[in-house]
Design an enzyme around this catalytic site. Structure first.
Site, mmCIF file in Angstrom:
data_model
loop_
_atom_site.group_PDB
_atom_site.id
_atom_site.type_symbol
_atom_site.label_atom_id
_atom_site.label_comp_id
_atom_site.label_asym_id
_atom_site.label_seq_id
_atom_site.Cartn_x
_atom_site.Cartn_y
_atom_site.Cartn_z
ATOM 1 C CG HIS A 156 -2.086 4.615 2.670
ATOM 2 N ND1 HIS A 156 -3.381 4.997 3.006
ATOM 3 C CD2 HIS A 156 -2.187 3.305 2.307
ATOM 4 C CE1 HIS A 156 -4.205 3.976 2.848
ATOM 5 N NE2 HIS A 156 -3.506 2.932 2.439
ATOM 6 C CE1 TYR A 157 -6.317 8.405 -3.162
ATOM 7 C CE2 TYR A 157 -7.551 9.795 -1.650
ATOM 8 C CZ TYR A 157 -7.277 9.366 -2.928
ATOM 9 O OH TYR A 157 -7.967 9.909 -3.991
ATOM 10 C CB SER A 158 -4.800 11.730 3.774
ATOM 11 O OG SER A 158 -6.084 11.149 3.901
#
Length: 250
Positions: A156-158
């Site tokens: 999700h962050y990437s």
């Protein structure tokens, strides 16, 4: 410390109450800018503004960056306080914790995308028209080395930070003839309070990937970000500037 000339400039820093955002605000004030701190944490915002006030003029704005009305209200409040906006540093971001994609709840995944990607879209959408009217602006989006390489257990962050790089390139080209430059930085991990949302295993993974064998200092990020906010940055736009200690070489 090299001097960065931001005299007369007004810089908006999202997530400005802590971490890299706080370091950016501090260096901006030391560079003779006025600063508008945007953050969702009202108590921490007040504390940080009190600490920074001795360095120059600081206004504070409690903002939920995923809410269009909140962003628009903060934009108007900033204009009321300072008269104009010259720079925008989209620094606010969350990690959403760690785990393999199939174990991350959809609500968590969406929240990370909302804060890290929709938030910068909404801030740019609100502020860019004012920059166009003045014929000047500098926007810096704080992405991540994870956007380039994709960190395991952080899909999700990437993905959110990769999207922010895409936004940077598109918006930079849209504004290229208007004296408004849009760039991104891709830090490796900086040891800030965001570490509290990560597992020790993930922190160790990030450190072992950095050839300099240390984490980024927030002040080091601030130096590059604020050069990108200055008039000295005149022919770089829609670009990505690395802050990964040698981890990424492209």
């Amino acid at each position: 410390m090299n001097q960065i000339d931001l005299s007369g400039r007004v810089i908006v820093v999202t997530g400005g109450a802590r971490g890299i955002g706080y370091a950016v605000a501090q260096r901006a004030l030391e560079s003779s800018a006025r600063v508008a701190l945007w953050d969702v944490d009202a108590a921490r915002l007040a504390q940080s503004a009190g600490e920074l006030a001795a360095l120059g003029q600081v206004s504070t704005h409690v903002v939920e960056l995923t809410d269009e009305a909140s962003v628009n209200a903060a934009t108007q409040a900033t204009l009321d306080a300072h008269g104009h906006i010259d720079g925008l540093v989209n620094n606010a971001g969350i990690t959403g914790g760690n785990g393999p994609l199939w174990e991350l709840p959809p609500d968590t995944w969406r929240r990370v995308i909302d804060v890290n990607l929709i938030g910068p879209y909404l801030t740019c959408r609100a502020i860019v028209p004012h920059m166009i009217a003045r014929g000047y602006g500098r926007i810096v989006n704080v992405a991540s080395v994870a956007a380039k390489e994709g960190n395991p257990n952080a899909s999700h962050y990437s993905a959110s930070k990769a999207g922010l790089i895409g936004l940077t390139k598109s918006l930079g080209k849209e504004l290229a003839t208007k004296n408004i430059l849009v760039n991104a930085v891709t830090p490796a991990a900086a040891k800030t309070e965001i570490f509290d949302t990560m597992t020790q295993q993930h922190i160790d993974y990030m450190l072992q990937r950095i050839p300099m064998a240390r984490f980024l200092q927030p002040s080091e990020a601030a130096a590059m970000i604020l050069w990108l906010c200055s008039e000295d940055c005149a022919f770089s736009t829609a670009s990505v500037f690395d802050l990964s200690g040698g981890r990424a070489t492209y």
